[in-house]
Design a protein around this motif. Structure first.
Motif, short mmCIF file in Angstrom:
data_model
loop_
_atom_site.label_atom_id
_atom_site.label_comp_id
_atom_site.label_asym_id
_atom_site.label_seq_id
_atom_site.Cartn_x
_atom_site.Cartn_y
_atom_site.Cartn_z
N GLN A 1 4.64 -5.87 -6.13
CA GLN A 1 4.58 -5.95 -4.67
C GLN A 1 4.16 -7.37 -4.27
O GLN A 1 3.46 -8.04 -5.00
CB GLN A 1 3.58 -4.93 -4.13
N PRO A 2 4.60 -7.86 -3.12
CA PRO A 2 5.36 -7.14 -2.07
C PRO A 2 6.87 -7.20 -2.24
O PRO A 2 7.59 -6.76 -1.35
CB PRO A 2 4.93 -7.85 -0.80
N SER B 1 2.24 6.25 0.99
CA SER B 1 3.65 6.26 0.57
C SER B 1 4.07 7.67 0.17
O SER B 1 5.15 8.13 0.54
CB SER B 1 3.84 5.30 -0.61
N TYR C 1 -1.16 4.25 -3.07
CA TYR C 1 0.13 4.81 -2.64
C TYR C 1 -0.02 6.19 -2.02
O TYR C 1 0.94 6.95 -1.93
CB TYR C 1 1.09 4.88 -3.83
N LEU D 1 11.31 4.70 1.12
CA LEU D 1 9.97 4.69 1.73
C LEU D 1 8.89 4.95 0.69
O LEU D 1 7.74 4.53 0.87
CB LEU D 1 9.91 5.74 2.84
N ALA E 1 13.00 -2.45 -0.91
CA ALA E 1 13.15 -1.14 -0.30
C ALA E 1 13.47 -1.26 1.19
O ALA E 1 14.29 -0.49 1.72
CB ALA E 1 11.89 -0.31 -0.51
N GLY E 2 12.83 -2.21 1.86
CA GLY E 2 13.10 -2.41 3.28
C GLY E 2 14.54 -2.81 3.54
O GLY E 2 15.16 -2.35 4.52
N SER F 1 8.59 -3.85 -2.07
CA SER F 1 8.62 -3.33 -0.69
C SER F 1 9.72 -3.98 0.12
O SER F 1 10.41 -3.32 0.91
CB SER F 1 7.27 -3.54 -0.01
N VAL G 1 7.61 1.54 -0.71
CA VAL G 1 6.90 0.60 0.16
C VAL G 1 5.39 0.73 -0.04
O VAL G 1 4.84 1.83 -0.09
CB VAL G 1 7.27 0.86 1.63
N ASP G 2 4.74 -0.41 -0.14
CA ASP G 2 3.29 -0.47 -0.22
C ASP G 2 2.72 -0.49 1.19
O ASP G 2 2.81 -1.50 1.89
CB ASP G 2 2.86 -1.72 -0.99
N TRP G 3 2.15 0.63 1.61
CA TRP G 3 1.65 0.76 2.98
C TRP G 3 0.16 0.41 3.09
O TRP G 3 -0.48 0.73 4.08
CB TRP G 3 1.84 2.20 3.46
#
Length: 486
Positions: free
Chosen positions: A229-230, A12, A9, A264, A236-237, A233, A267-269
């Motif tokens: 996840q996901p 994130s 993260y 944001l 959150a999106g 995420s 979210v798992d980036w």
């Protein structure tokens, strides 16, 4: 403690911190440019008077030690400068303790401002920024892995923001349950934006879909923030998409943007993050501090959580003087009719039936029917927002509207800077009055025929004409035959 950190993260946290710095910047600039007329030493609600009758414990902050307009400006512009430094990533080049101290600076400065802001700072997003900023202090920097507990506390905050807003709607106005609120809301919201007219003119079935989607996003999706996840995420999106819809449809200061910032952080980036920077194990003192902060937030969460479950739920309430853990919500009831207070002046010394009144123009709130509403968020036009509340009930304006009119009659430069248009550039008016008008969005036919985005109809007087204060003659007495003052 391997469980303490979440190496994946790092991006994130980076995105969250830089975006939060932007919100801080907007808040400090708004404060710096507006405070003199609102709460300055000669403002409508002066800070020195507030400090005389409120105890330190009720509102602790830097201004308890000293207040002057110059010092307030220093605090606000220092906050803006630190926000820019954080946006540029200065914290990433500092040791962990110094980075935390740097993040604590804007929190302390903005807390001090809110504590003396009075009615001008009585908005839920003030507490939201302070609560978010407090948690950001303990997130660490790029040299240390993100602490899992702080990431979960950010999700807990986002949950309360969204779920609280959803509950207050369902428990409040029946139009939310009937899916009809947005047939009115785009027109009657506090400060419409340039697209609000078009949102209002969407077909009614689309408005019902808007409300239903809002209910899903605020009452169901928040629980998915605590799933693996996901899925988290995706949840959150969905919140980000909903908030962007609100950004397009109106002006709500930084409420929507700060909610996006919180989303944001969930979210798992990892799919786009690339290789993480070199990160060291967190020192023991840092682990102890994070554990202590987590325990504090959980204890303070009792009353906000109980409020969520209560049938008498209140919104936008702080339960501690530092605004550490709060309850949130918005638009538990929706106005069906838009009322606006229109402020006018005249330079004629004697009022008669033919007196020519000229209208003051505000930056954000509706005034001239031909003027398309502008986009200002995340910048916060505090006077314009309070004018909306004043139109709902004079009680909202009892403390500040009289001083506002008095400053118009004096031609006060700081007050006039808050306005878009001053119809008396060569000197203050002789009289000022305020009237209430019913505003409604025109339809397509009316817009083409008249070029007006609004149609307005006089409803009633808000304040009868008030005369300019009469200067005192030598000896301290009004000159004979002079009119009374404010």
């Amino acid at each position: 403690m391997e469980w303490f950190t979440a190496d994946g993260y790092w991006l994130s946290r980076l995105i969250f911190q830089r975006a939060l710095a932007v919100v801080y910047l907007a808040a400090f600039v708004s404060a710096a440019l507006q405070f003199r007329a609102l709460i300055g030493s000669r403002g409508m609600l002066p800070v020195p008077e507030l400090l005389r009758y409120t105890p330190w414990r009720a509102a602790p902050g830097l201004f308890r030690l000293h207040y002057s307009d110059r010092f307030f400006a220093l605090v606000a512009w220092t906050g803006a400068a630190v926000s820019l430094a954080l946006l540029a990533g200065l914290d990433a080049h500092l040791p962990l303790g110094a980075a935390m101290a740097l993040w604590a600076v804007p929190w302390v400065l903005y807390l001090s401002i809110v504590q003396v802001g009075q009615v001008w700072y009585g908005f839920g997003w003030e507490s939201l920024l302070l609560e978010t900023g407090f948690l950001a202090v303990f997130l660490g920097n790029s040299g240390t892995s993100a602490p899992v507990l702080l990431l979960w506390l950010l999700r807990w905050l986002l949950f309360r923001v969204e779920f609280g807003a959803g509950l207050i709607k369902i428990r409040g106005d029946e139009c939310w349950r009937k899916l009809t609120c947005l047939e009115f809301h785009h027109e009657t919201q506090p400060m419409p934006g340039p697209l609000s007219w078009f949102f209002h003119r969407l077909p009614k079935p689309v408005h019902r879909v808007e409300v239903a989607a809002n209910h899903v996003t605020q009452l169901v999706v928040p629980f998915l923030l605590f799933t693996p996840q996901p899925v988290a995420s995706v949840a959150a999106g969905l919140m980000v998409v909903t908030q962007l819809w609100l950004v397009l449809s109106g002006n709500f200061a930084w409420l929507n943007w700060l909610t996006i910032v919180l989303a944001l952080s969930v979210v798992d980036w990892s799919l786009v993050a690339g290789r993480p920077p070199a990160q060291s194990a967190p020192p023991l003192w840092y682990e102890v501090v994070v554990l202590a902060v987590t325990a504090l937030v959980l204890v303070l969460s009792y009353r906000p959580a109980r409020n969520l479950l209560s049938r008498r739920q209140v919104m936008n309430r702080s339960f501690d003087p530092l605004h550490l853990v709060n309850t949130y919500g918005a638009f538990g009831s929706i106005s069906r009719m838009r009322l606006e207070v229109v402020v006018e002046g005249t330079d004629e010394p004697v009022i008669h039936d033919g007196t020519r009144w000229l209208e003051y123009g505000f930056r954000g709130k509706p005034g001239d029917p031909r003027r398309l509403p502008r986009q200002f968020a995340p910048y916060h036009l505090r006077l314009d927002w309070l004018m909306w509340f004043a139109a709902l009930s004079p009680a909202y304006a009892r403390s500040w509207f009289g001083p506002f009119v008095e400053r118009l009659l004096r031609g006060d430069r700081d007050t006039l800077r808050l306005l878009r248009h001053n119809p008396f550039p060569d000197g203050p008016p002789a009289h000022v009055r305020a009237r209430v008008f019913h505003y409604r969005f025109t339809d397509w036919r009316e817009l083409r025929a008249t070029g007006c985005w609004w149609d307005r109809t006089y409803v009633r007087d808000f304040m009868r004409p008030v005369a300019r204060p009469v200067p005192l003659a030598p000896g301290g007495r009004p000159p004979s035959g002079g009119e009374g003052g404010v």
